[in-house]
Scaffold this active site. Sequence first.
Site, PDB file in Angstrom:
ATOM      1  CG  HIS A   3      -4.493  -1.326  -0.381  1.00 24.36           C
ATOM      2  ND1 HIS A   3      -5.195  -0.270  -0.294  1.00 24.36           N
ATOM      3  CD2 HIS A   3      -3.987  -1.300   0.735  1.00 24.36           C
ATOM      4  CE1 HIS A   3      -4.839   0.618   0.563  1.00 24.36           C
ATOM      5  NE2 HIS A   3      -4.194  -0.336   1.548  1.00 24.36           N
ATOM      6  CB  SER A  48      -0.985   0.112   1.177  1.00 27.46           C
ATOM      7  OG  SER A  48       0.083  -0.067   2.265  1.00 27.46           O
ATOM      8  CE  LYS A  75      -7.112  -0.522   3.210  1.00 24.53           C
ATOM      9  NZ  LYS A  75      -6.475  -1.554   3.948  1.00 24.53           N
TER      10      LYS A  75
HETATM   11  C1  LIG Z   1      -6.564  -1.826   5.326  1.00 21.60           C
HETATM   12  C2  LIG Z   1      -5.508  -3.212   5.382  1.00 21.60           C
HETATM   13  C3  LIG Z   1      -5.845  -4.036   6.538  1.00 21.60           C
HETATM   14  C4  LIG Z   1      -6.610  -3.884   7.552  1.00 21.60           C
HETATM   15  O1  LIG Z   1      -7.935  -3.778   7.032  1.00 21.60           O
HETATM   16  P1  LIG Z   1      -9.090  -3.354   8.258  1.00 21.60           P
HETATM   17  O2  LIG Z   1     -10.333  -4.167   7.716  1.00 21.60           O
HETATM   18  O3  LIG Z   1      -9.312  -1.879   8.096  1.00 21.60           O
HETATM   19  O4  LIG Z   1      -8.664  -4.050   9.539  1.00 21.60           O
HETATM   20  C5  LIG Z   1      -5.193  -5.453   6.301  1.00 21.60           C
HETATM   21  N1  LIG Z   1      -4.315  -5.714   5.416  1.00 21.60           N
HETATM   22  C6  LIG Z   1      -4.005  -4.672   4.256  1.00 21.60           C
HETATM   23  C7  LIG Z   1      -2.716  -4.966   3.336  1.00 21.60           C
HETATM   24  C8  LIG Z   1      -4.507  -3.659   4.456  1.00 21.60           C
HETATM   25  O5  LIG Z   1      -4.342  -2.560   3.646  1.00 21.60           O
END
Ligand SMILES: *Cc1c(COP(=O)(O)O)cnc(C)c1O
Length: 398
Positions: A214, A186, A245
């Site tokens: 992502h 990310s 997301k």
């Molecule tokens: C955003 C993210 C998470 C966490 O996700 P949540 O559902 O907000 O806890 C885990 N792994 C990656 C790669 C992320 O980008």
Amino acid sequence: MSGREAFLSTMAETLAGIAAEGLTKRERPIAGPQGTRVDLGGRLMLNLCANNYLGLADDPRLIAAAGGAMQTHGFGLASVRFICGTQDIHRALEARIAAFLGKDDAILFAACFDANGGLFEALLGPEDAVVSDSLNHASIIDGIRLSKARRYRFANADMEDLDRQLRAARSDGARHVMIATDGVFSMDGYLAKLPEITALAETHGALVMVDDCHATGFMGPQGRGTPHHHGVADRVDILTGTLGKALGGALGGYVAGPQPVIDLLRQRARPYLFSNALPPAVVGAGLAALDIVEAADDLRAALFANARHWRAGLEKAGFRLLPGEHPIVPVMLGEARLAQAMAAELDRRGVYVAGFFFPVVPKGQARIRTQMNARLTRADLDLALGAFEEAGKAVGAI
Ligand SMILES: *Cc1c(COP(=O)(O)O)cnc(C)c1O
């Protein structure tokens, strides 16, 4: 000094240290929904820093689905899933996620942080090994720490190193070996090299776990994520992801994979066993989000067209970008102070971005991470490009 005073003074010293290094994170309250424009204290700002890739965070269809599910299934469950917290819609969403990703089954967690936190400990024992990319998300790192499996780390995206670590795990006598990687890193917007990773896994008899937070919803055909994007979906064993997301942006995580894996997680994953069921509003909207996303070729096309236009405009203005195709577009600035100054100049011009610097990214690689959204218009992007050009000149970045 009392014990309590001494403790609080340690906290205050640590905070002062964070502030002295210029690393204090400040939260800015948004009045209103997440969108391409956000209301920051009466100022309407163009927003380039949300994970709202398809622009669904304020979509009326999701708001209606969330409201509908609350009408039929109530507000909360007041229970973990296995006591009395499983509703028909929880199982429906798990089946829907599994079908979307092409896996046997799926299991919901309160967040992907919890999915990654519970996965490794439940599935792997001290006789097993995890081989993890050095840039993996914090939740994967923590999840691996919680497991008793032996740990091997390979340099980000370095396939020779991955091969070396897999050999090491095998020669150390590991029973099962699991490779763990983000599907998209990310901070950079780089895609994991899944074709090579799955081939190496095959060679060494290892399993592959991909965290596709992502990517789910917008990468690959119908938004099924990076394994489908790379054409190796049947060689990726376990997927984790988030509803927080592209799939509406509320919260909720999941693991999808082979039936025995999901069944065992339901028995053993601690964040599942000891934490509340997802609320009906989130589950109902999650079901609607998958229906929308599966059919959203138009939004995906707009998202990637925006990413191309945005990249080309920034490059033309003279900014240094990391190469790629992903809607994460990092503008590289080098020093933390330059990234902070740039973010401040952009703020003044009505563009909301986040600067990233050490320890989130390596020293000397400070950047502004911009993220595209399908609902940004050409006019929005050209306005933002103008602001970037002015701000870049003001701080001497271009
Ligand atoms: C955003 C993210 C998470 C966490 O996700 P949540 O559902 O907000 O806890 C885990 N792994 C990656 C790669 C992320 O980008």
